[in-house]
Design a protein around this motif. Structure first.
Motif, PDB file in Angstrom:
ATOM      1  N   THR A 120      22.812 -28.137 -25.029  1.00 22.03           N
ATOM      2  CA  THR A 120      21.871 -29.250 -24.836  1.00 22.03           C
ATOM      3  C   THR A 120      20.492 -28.724 -24.429  1.00 22.03           C
ATOM      4  O   THR A 120      20.006 -29.038 -23.333  1.00 22.03           O
ATOM      5  CB  THR A 120      22.393 -30.248 -23.780  1.00 22.03           C
ATOM      6  OG1 THR A 120      22.636 -29.527 -22.553  1.00 22.03           O
ATOM      7  CG2 THR A 120      23.680 -30.917 -24.241  1.00 22.03           C
ATOM      8  N   PRO A 121      19.835 -27.950 -25.298  1.00 20.84           N
ATOM      9  CA  PRO A 121      18.515 -27.408 -24.943  1.00 20.84           C
ATOM     10  C   PRO A 121      17.474 -28.501 -24.731  1.00 20.84           C
ATOM     11  O   PRO A 121      16.469 -28.272 -24.055  1.00 20.84           O
ATOM     12  CB  PRO A 121      18.164 -26.535 -26.151  1.00 20.84           C
ATOM     13  CG  PRO A 121      18.951 -27.111 -27.288  1.00 20.84           C
ATOM     14  CD  PRO A 121      20.242 -27.560 -26.663  1.00 20.84           C
ATOM     15  N   TYR A 122      17.740 -29.697 -25.259  1.00 19.22           N
ATOM     16  CA  TYR A 122      16.799 -30.805 -25.126  1.00 19.22           C
ATOM     17  C   TYR A 122      16.727 -31.339 -23.702  1.00 19.22           C
ATOM     18  O   TYR A 122      15.787 -32.048 -23.351  1.00 19.22           O
ATOM     19  CB  TYR A 122      17.160 -31.938 -26.093  1.00 19.22           C
ATOM     20  CG  TYR A 122      18.641 -32.239 -26.186  1.00 19.22           C
ATOM     21  CD1 TYR A 122      19.276 -33.061 -25.270  1.00 19.22           C
ATOM     22  CD2 TYR A 122      19.412 -31.695 -27.218  1.00 19.22           C
ATOM     23  CE1 TYR A 122      20.621 -33.337 -25.352  1.00 19.22           C
ATOM     24  CE2 TYR A 122      20.771 -31.967 -27.317  1.00 19.22           C
ATOM     25  CZ  TYR A 122      21.365 -32.780 -26.386  1.00 19.22           C
ATOM     26  OH  TYR A 122      22.706 -33.043 -26.486  1.00 19.22           O
ATOM     27  N   TYR A 123      17.701 -31.003 -22.849  1.00 14.45           N
ATOM     28  CA  TYR A 123      17.601 -31.372 -21.436  1.00 14.45           C
ATOM     29  C   TYR A 123      16.732 -30.374 -20.658  1.00 14.45           C
ATOM     30  O   TYR A 123      16.235 -30.691 -19.585  1.00 14.45           O
ATOM     31  CB  TYR A 123      18.984 -31.428 -20.785  1.00 14.45           C
ATOM     32  CG  TYR A 123      19.860 -32.570 -21.253  1.00 14.45           C
ATOM     33  CD1 TYR A 123      19.309 -33.787 -21.636  1.00 14.45           C
ATOM     34  CD2 TYR A 123      21.244 -32.443 -21.296  1.00 14.45           C
ATOM     35  CE1 TYR A 123      20.119 -34.833 -22.055  1.00 14.45           C
ATOM     36  CE2 TYR A 123      22.060 -33.487 -21.704  1.00 14.45           C
ATOM     37  CZ  TYR A 123      21.496 -34.681 -22.091  1.00 14.45           C
ATOM     38  OH  TYR A 123      22.301 -35.711 -22.498  1.00 14.45           O
ATOM     39  N   ILE A 124      16.588 -29.178 -21.191  1.00 15.35           N
ATOM     40  CA  ILE A 124      15.797 -28.142 -20.526  1.00 15.35           C
ATOM     41  C   ILE A 124      14.315 -28.307 -20.852  1.00 15.35           C
ATOM     42  O   ILE A 124      13.463 -28.305 -19.965  1.00 15.35           O
ATOM     43  CB  ILE A 124      16.291 -26.741 -20.946  1.00 15.35           C
ATOM     44  CG1 ILE A 124      17.732 -26.536 -20.473  1.00 15.35           C
ATOM     45  CG2 ILE A 124      15.374 -25.656 -20.406  1.00 15.35           C
ATOM     46  CD1 ILE A 124      18.351 -25.246 -20.947  1.00 15.35           C
ATOM     47  N   ASP A 125      14.019 -28.458 -22.129  1.00 17.56           N
ATOM     48  CA  ASP A 125      12.628 -28.591 -22.574  1.00 17.56           C
ATOM     49  C   ASP A 125      12.624 -29.426 -23.850  1.00 17.56           C
ATOM     50  O   ASP A 125      12.695 -28.875 -24.946  1.00 17.56           O
ATOM     51  CB  ASP A 125      12.019 -27.208 -22.818  1.00 17.56           C
ATOM     52  CG  ASP A 125      10.523 -27.273 -23.091  1.00 17.56           C
ATOM     53  OD1 ASP A 125       9.936 -28.365 -22.944  1.00 17.56           O
ATOM     54  OD2 ASP A 125       9.937 -26.233 -23.456  1.00 17.56           O
ATOM     55  N   PRO A 126      12.541 -30.739 -23.740  1.00 16.19           N
ATOM     56  CA  PRO A 126      12.623 -31.600 -24.932  1.00 16.19           C
ATOM     57  C   PRO A 126      11.489 -31.300 -25.918  1.00 16.19           C
ATOM     58  O   PRO A 126      10.327 -31.183 -25.504  1.00 16.19           O
ATOM     59  CB  PRO A 126      12.480 -33.021 -24.362  1.00 16.19           C
ATOM     60  CG  PRO A 126      12.785 -32.898 -22.914  1.00 16.19           C
ATOM     61  CD  PRO A 126      12.354 -31.524 -22.511  1.00 16.19           C
ATOM     62  N   PRO A 127      11.798 -31.157 -27.201  1.00 15.13           N
ATOM     63  CA  PRO A 127      10.737 -30.943 -28.184  1.00 15.13           C
ATOM     64  C   PRO A 127       9.889 -32.195 -28.373  1.00 15.13           C
ATOM     65  O   PRO A 127      10.346 -33.314 -28.116  1.00 15.13           O
ATOM     66  CB  PRO A 127      11.510 -30.602 -29.465  1.00 15.13           C
ATOM     67  CG  PRO A 127      12.846 -31.238 -29.282  1.00 15.13           C
ATOM     68  CD  PRO A 127      13.131 -31.171 -27.810  1.00 15.13           C
ATOM     69  N   ARG A 128       8.678 -31.988 -28.822  1.00 16.98           N
ATOM     70  CA  ARG A 128       7.785 -33.113 -29.093  1.00 16.98           C
ATOM     71  C   ARG A 128       8.295 -33.909 -30.291  1.00 16.98           C
ATOM     72  O   ARG A 128       8.922 -33.368 -31.193  1.00 16.98           O
ATOM     73  CB  ARG A 128       6.377 -32.604 -29.417  1.00 16.98           C
ATOM     74  CG  ARG A 128       5.658 -31.910 -28.295  1.00 16.98           C
ATOM     75  CD  ARG A 128       4.306 -31.369 -28.768  1.00 16.98           C
ATOM     76  NE  ARG A 128       4.455 -30.385 -29.836  1.00 16.98           N
ATOM     77  CZ  ARG A 128       4.191 -30.609 -31.123  1.00 16.98           C
ATOM     78  NH1 ARG A 128       3.772 -31.798 -31.514  1.00 16.98           N
ATOM     79  NH2 ARG A 128       4.333 -29.653 -32.006  1.00 16.98           N
ATOM     80  N   SER A 129       7.978 -35.199 -30.312  1.00 15.53           N
ATOM     81  CA  SER A 129       8.255 -36.019 -31.491  1.00 15.53           C
ATOM     82  C   SER A 129       7.478 -35.445 -32.674  1.00 15.53           C
ATOM     83  O   SER A 129       6.279 -35.177 -32.573  1.00 15.53           O
ATOM     84  CB  SER A 129       7.835 -37.465 -31.246  1.00 15.53           C
ATOM     85  OG  SER A 129       8.003 -38.240 -32.415  1.00 15.53           O
ATOM     86  N   GLY A 130       8.164 -35.224 -33.775  1.00 16.59           N
ATOM     87  CA  GLY A 130       7.525 -34.681 -34.969  1.00 16.59           C
ATOM     88  C   GLY A 130       7.464 -33.174 -35.018  1.00 16.59           C
ATOM     89  O   GLY A 130       7.001 -32.601 -36.016  1.00 16.59           O
ATOM     90  N   ALA A 131       7.927 -32.491 -33.961  1.00 12.86           N
ATOM     91  CA  ALA A 131       7.885 -31.025 -33.942  1.00 12.86           C
ATOM     92  C   ALA A 131       8.911 -30.450 -34.906  1.00 12.86           C
ATOM     93  O   ALA A 131      10.031 -30.960 -35.029  1.00 12.86           O
ATOM     94  CB  ALA A 131       8.141 -30.511 -32.531  1.00 12.86           C
TER      95      ALA A 131
END
Length: 392
Positions: A120-131
């Protein structure tokens, strides 16, 4: 595939073998899928970290990358390993497994890739929308595309690693807007009430959709944890890369197929995911790794209770979430449960740890554990898992 002058130099080996082989992996992939160029990425997430799943072969490749000067050019994170080095139970594993797993983690770190060791890397540093991303964990891919509106294909470990070193990925598949359109309408008429129901729904949909992108209607809740479980399951039984949720009552004109999900479909999924009737040795929660809100919910169910002496209770999460949830962790551990980091039941050696039967609320784990660990599984909701684990 068109390459810039700098990319051509890398392809020809002018920056060394590590970057050359990485570029050639990406160009080969791009040629295979008709990409016209490479595009920059914001981050990479690399699977193929657990020694249980990759064995010895990639170790020499990682050593060669390091010795050739290969270093990640973008933020890059790693999937779970096979061991939580902070938990004594994993020190019962054979010494060679412990040492080789540590070697793999150290090699990734030396290449400049974070030892996040979570799915769950998105809990550590969520990517920007559209990235644009290059992520290789199937549950993270569908989460990023569907919930975060990031753009990533379902990469393999080698292509995600190559993207980390180059900082780019071939521009094909879900990096192209025309390939991110839904083609199937899913009408959920079944009663789905908890996270396990959503997981069972995901297993059913993955089987019938394959790799098609659905527009889903009729979900009674869009709670993040429920959608995470559904998406992870869809990417397990199938290769669904993303989904959309229907927000309006208007029927989309571009839909040519409708799939209706009924209660019997959910029930069949439950039955197919369960292979045991006996008491479990392990109750496992946390696939994908738990969020802070999930840890809070688990703690609230365990507060004032005690785990049975003959059952292990594992709650898996990332180290970052564990640090944020310290008060809830104390409650879980006071009950006799263990909060495990850096691994999960799918990618560790359960048999070596004395586990023959596990109970879980994760459809993904219930699907994979009999295949990867040859254990029996009971699949049920979180509340049922806690009830079985604890003394009445």
């Amino acid at each position: 595939m068109y390459l810039t002058k700098e990319e051509e130099k890398i392809y020809d080996g002018e920056l060394g073998w590590a970057y050359q082989i990485s570029m050639r992996i990406l160009v080969k992939l791009g040629d295979l899928y008709g990409a016209k160029s490479l595009i920059p990425i914001e981050s990479a997430h690399i699977s193929g970290v657990s020694y249980k799943t990759i064995n010895d072969a990639p170790i020499e490749f990682l050593k060669a990358l390091l010795e050739s000067g290969g270093r990640s050019r973008v933020k890059a994170t790693t999937n779970p390993s096979g061991i939580d080095y902070g938990n004594p139970i994993f020190m019962l594993l054979p010494t060679d497994l412990i040492e080789k797993q540590r070697m793999i983690i150290d090699l990734y770190k030396k290449i400049g890739i974070e030892d996040s060791l979570t799915c769950t890397p998105y809990y550590i540093d969520p990517p920007r929308s559209g990235a644009h991303l290059s992520w290789a964990e199937s549950s993270a891919v569908i989460y990023a595309n569907s919930i975060l509106n990031a753009w990533t294909n379902r990469e393999g470990g080698p292509s995600a690693l190559a993207s980390a070193l180059i900082g780019k990925t071939p521009n094909y598949g879900l990096h192209r807007p025309e390939n991110r359109q839904f083609s199937v309408l899913v009408k959920v008429e079944a009663d789905v009430k908890c996270e396990a129901d959503y997981g069972a729904l995901g297993i059913y949909l993955g089987n019938v959709l394959g790799s098609r992108i659905p527009l889903i209607s009729g979900l009674p809740s869009e709670e993040e944890n429920f959608l995470k479980q559904m998406g992870a399951a869809m990417a397990t039984s199938g290769s669904v890369p993303m989904f959309y949720l229907k927000k309006s009552k208007k029927e989309p004109s571009e839909i040519h197929e409708v799939i209706t999900v009924e209660n019997r479909d959910i029930q069949n999924a439950y039955e197919n995911l369960s292979s045991a009737l006996e008491k479990p040795d392990l109750v496992f929660i946390g696939c994908p790794h738990c969020s802070l809100s999930e840890i809070k919910s688990i703690a609230s169910l365990l507060k004032g209770r005690k785990v049975k002496s003959d059952i292990k209770l594992w709650v898996c999460t990332s180290r970052l979430i564990r640090e944020k949830a310290s008060d809830y962790i104390k409650i879980i551990e006071a009950s006799g449960g263990q909060v495990i980091c850096d691994t999960c039941a799918v990618v560790t050696w359960l048999k070596d740890l004395g586990i023959d039967t596990l109970m879980t609320n994760s459809a993904k784990t219930a699907y994979y554990a009999p295949l990867t660990n040859r254990v029996k599984v009971i699949f049920s909701a979180l509340k049922d898992c806690v009830k079985i684990a604890c003394i009445e």
